[in-house]
Design an enzyme around this catalytic site. Structure first.
Site, PDB file in Angstrom:
ATOM      1  N   GLY A  19       4.827  -1.869  -3.312  1.00 22.62           N
ATOM      2  CA  GLY A  19       3.370  -1.733  -3.435  1.00 22.62           C
ATOM      3  C   GLY A  19       2.989  -0.297  -3.721  1.00 22.62           C
ATOM      4  NE  ARG A  20       2.684   1.329  -8.973  1.00 21.22           N
ATOM      5  CZ  ARG A  20       3.134   2.308  -9.718  1.00 21.22           C
ATOM      6  NH1 ARG A  20       2.475   3.445  -9.777  1.00 21.22           N
ATOM      7  NH2 ARG A  20       4.234   2.153 -10.425  1.00 21.22           N
ATOM      8  N   GLY A  21      -0.147   2.774  -2.995  1.00 21.46           N
ATOM      9  CA  GLY A  21      -1.321   3.203  -2.248  1.00 21.46           C
ATOM     10  C   GLY A  21      -1.982   4.355  -2.978  1.00 21.46           C
ATOM     11  NE  ARG A  22      -6.342   6.563   0.344  1.00 24.31           N
ATOM     12  CZ  ARG A  22      -6.680   7.221   1.446  1.00 24.31           C
ATOM     13  NH1 ARG A  22      -7.554   8.189   1.395  1.00 24.31           N
ATOM     14  NH2 ARG A  22      -6.131   6.926   2.612  1.00 24.31           N
ATOM     15  CG  PHE A  23      -2.034   9.782  -0.614  1.00 24.71           C
ATOM     16  CD1 PHE A  23      -3.012  10.461  -1.310  1.00 24.71           C
ATOM     17  CD2 PHE A  23      -2.279   9.401   0.684  1.00 24.71           C
ATOM     18  CE1 PHE A  23      -4.218  10.769  -0.720  1.00 24.71           C
ATOM     19  CE2 PHE A  23      -3.473   9.703   1.291  1.00 24.71           C
ATOM     20  CZ  PHE A  23      -4.452  10.387   0.586  1.00 24.71           C
ATOM     21  N   GLY A  24       0.969   7.294  -3.006  1.00 22.34           N
ATOM     22  CA  GLY A  24       2.358   7.126  -3.411  1.00 22.34           C
ATOM     23  C   GLY A  24       2.728   5.681  -3.646  1.00 22.34           C
ATOM     24  CB  THR A  25       5.213   4.181  -5.615  1.00 20.59           C
ATOM     25  OG1 THR A  25       4.293   4.734  -6.547  1.00 20.59           O
ATOM     26  CG2 THR A  25       5.600   2.783  -6.054  1.00 20.59           C
ATOM     27  CE  LYS A  41       2.755   5.130   2.491  1.00 19.92           C
ATOM     28  NZ  LYS A  41       1.414   5.388   3.084  1.00 19.92           N
ATOM     29  CG  ASP A 135      -8.823   3.608   6.695  1.00 16.88           C
ATOM     30  OD1 ASP A 135      -9.797   2.818   6.611  1.00 16.88           O
ATOM     31  OD2 ASP A 135      -8.123   3.918   5.717  1.00 16.88           O
TER      32      ASP A 135
HETATM   33  N1  LIG Z   1       6.688  -0.680   5.678  1.00 15.77           N
HETATM   34  C1  LIG Z   1       6.387  -1.456   4.639  1.00 15.77           C
HETATM   35  N2  LIG Z   1       7.093  -2.572   4.376  1.00 15.77           N
HETATM   36  C2  LIG Z   1       6.775  -3.363   3.318  1.00 15.77           C
HETATM   37  N3  LIG Z   1       5.759  -3.114   2.460  1.00 15.77           N
HETATM   38  C3  LIG Z   1       5.030  -2.007   2.671  1.00 15.77           C
HETATM   39  C4  LIG Z   1       5.292  -1.118   3.745  1.00 15.77           C
HETATM   40  N4  LIG Z   1       4.391  -0.117   3.705  1.00 15.77           N
HETATM   41  C5  LIG Z   1       3.610  -0.371   2.655  1.00 15.77           C
HETATM   42  N5  LIG Z   1       3.976  -1.496   2.013  1.00 15.77           N
HETATM   43  C6  LIG Z   1       3.358  -2.083   0.822  1.00 15.77           C
HETATM   44  O1  LIG Z   1       2.951  -1.041  -0.044  1.00 15.77           O
HETATM   45  C7  LIG Z   1       1.527  -1.072  -0.250  1.00 15.77           C
HETATM   46  C8  LIG Z   1       1.003   0.349  -0.330  1.00 15.77           C
HETATM   47  O2  LIG Z   1       1.159   0.977   0.935  1.00 15.77           O
HETATM   48  P1  LIG Z   1       0.547   2.396   1.244  1.00 15.77           P
HETATM   49  O3  LIG Z   1       0.703   2.663   2.695  1.00 15.77           O
HETATM   50  O4  LIG Z   1       1.059   3.420   0.299  1.00 15.77           O
HETATM   51  O5  LIG Z   1      -0.927   2.265   0.824  1.00 15.77           O
HETATM   52  P2  LIG Z   1      -2.175   1.602   1.509  1.00 15.77           P
HETATM   53  O6  LIG Z   1      -1.824   0.935   2.793  1.00 15.77           O
HETATM   54  O7  LIG Z   1      -2.806   0.769   0.463  1.00 15.77           O
HETATM   55  O8  LIG Z   1      -3.014   2.815   1.969  1.00 15.77           O
HETATM   56  P3  LIG Z   1      -3.707   4.017   1.311  1.00 15.77           P
HETATM   57  O9  LIG Z   1      -3.775   3.836  -0.150  1.00 15.77           O
HETATM   58  O10 LIG Z   1      -5.050   3.950   1.969  1.00 15.77           O
HETATM   59  O11 LIG Z   1      -2.882   5.171   1.730  1.00 15.77           O
HETATM   60  C9  LIG Z   1       0.975  -1.886   0.926  1.00 15.77           C
HETATM   61  O12 LIG Z   1      -0.224  -2.523   0.592  1.00 15.77           O
HETATM   62  C10 LIG Z   1       2.111  -2.884   1.188  1.00 15.77           C
HETATM   63  O13 LIG Z   1       1.989  -3.974   0.292  1.00 15.77           O
END
Ligand SMILES: Nc1ncnc2c1ncn2[C@@H]1O[C@H](COP(=O)(O)OP(=O)(O)OP(=O)(O)O)[C@@H](O)[C@H]1O
Length: 282
Positions: A19-25, A41, A135
């Site tokens: 998955g992807r978030g605001r800061f990283g993959t 991450k 959050d």
């Molecule tokens: N420990 C993990 N195990 C499995 N999948 C994960 C894990 N952590 C994150 N993910 C997957 O990656 C995606 C992105 O996670 P990430 O923490 O980078 O961003 P986020 O939760 O969307 O938060 P933000 O963008 O606010 O930092 C999540 O929505 C989830 O699907």
């Protein structure tokens, strides 16, 4: 917090993207020494602003400080080089609580009570350790292989000073507490509000305060007019509604604490074990 990456990177084999978030993959990865799978991450430093750096630092610091706790995502390692930061986390299922609510619609009361109990255990632990998460939302709630709830994403967390309050608008429109939007000083009760909004969303399939845009959602949160539409809530028990009213109370001084919510009768009598809940899940 972050250690030199030169040797560490070699220890992990990076696999598919999760998955992807605001800061990283986030990638699944294999730790060669322990023969175990984790989530890594990876954050590219060149994309980060100063405030983003604070989030990344805080995320790793708060998670290590709070670990181990059965309902808080465990951080395994953190390291950096000139270009990137890496956080190695316990591996969870790819679907968050948001995905589950979207796929299944409203949850049964025993299922919602079991999930809320686990969330409150995590929140009460944060508060007892002097941290507010700030959050809490379904996207930040993950599940491990055994369906145990794991609170994640501590990038917006803040330390609770002795007798002092926090300020600054953080959080996500549907789940953010009214005192945060008002720009007032606030305390850890903002997490109880967000957890109450999550409980409502689990029972109804939609959040209690909504609108077409972020400003409209904020207006609705500020009015804090908690309604229980009969189409959905006629079949929801009185103790569940009582807990919702106590958690989604506009005035933080009338809002119960996470610790008190854990002792509410609906939680004490309604929650099933995680093992039983696994049978509900597809
Ligand atoms: N420990 C993990 N195990 C499995 N999948 C994960 C894990 N952590 C994150 N993910 C997957 O990656 C995606 C992105 O996670 P990430 O923490 O980078 O961003 P986020 O939760 O969307 O938060 P933000 O963008 O606010 O930092 C999540 O929505 C989830 O699907």
């Amino acid at each position: 917090m972050y250690r030199e990456a030169a040797v560490k990177k070699e220890e992990y084999q990076v696999l598919e993207e999760l998955g992807r978030g605001r800061f990283g993959t986030v990638f699944r990865c294999f730790h060669r020494t322990s023969n175990k799978f984790y989530a890594a991450k990876l954050i590219e430093k060149r994309r980060l602003l100063n405030e983003d750096r604070r989030c990344i630092e805080m995320e790793a610091k708060a998670m290590s400080f709070l670990s181990p706790h059965p309902n808080i995502l465990q951080i395994m390692d953190a390291f950096e080089d000139a270009d990137s930061c890496s956080i190695v986390l316990e591996l969870c299922q790819p679907h968050t609580l948001l995905d589950r609510i979207a796929a299944q619609g409203p949850l049964t009361e025993p299922h919602a009570a079991s999930l809320l109990k686990q969330l409150l255990e995590a929140v009460a632990h944060c508060h007892a350790q002097g941290l507010a998460h700030r959050d809490i939302k379904p996207e930040n709630i993950l599940f491990d292989e055994g369906n145990k709830l794991k609170l994640s994403d501590f990038g917006s967390a803040e330390w609770l000073g002795e007798g002092s309050s926090m300020s600054g608008v953080v959080g996500t429109p549907y789940y953010v507490a009214p005192e945060v939007i008002m720009g007032r000083e606030y305390d850890e009760k903002v997490d109880v509000w967000s957890s109450g909004v999550i409980l409502y969303a689990m029972l109804a399939g939609f959040p209690p305060f909504y609108g077409e845009s972020a400003p409209e959602i904020f207006e609705s949160v500020l009015r804090a007019n908690l309604r229980f539409p009969s189409l959905i809530f006629s079949s929801v028990s009185a103790p569940a509604k009582d807990l919702l009213r106590k958690m989604i109370s506009r005035d933080p001084s009338n809002r119960i604490s996470a610790h008190q919510a854990l002792r509410h009768p609906w939680i004490l009598t309604g929650a099933l074990t995680t093992a039983t809940i696994s049978n509900f899940l597809t």
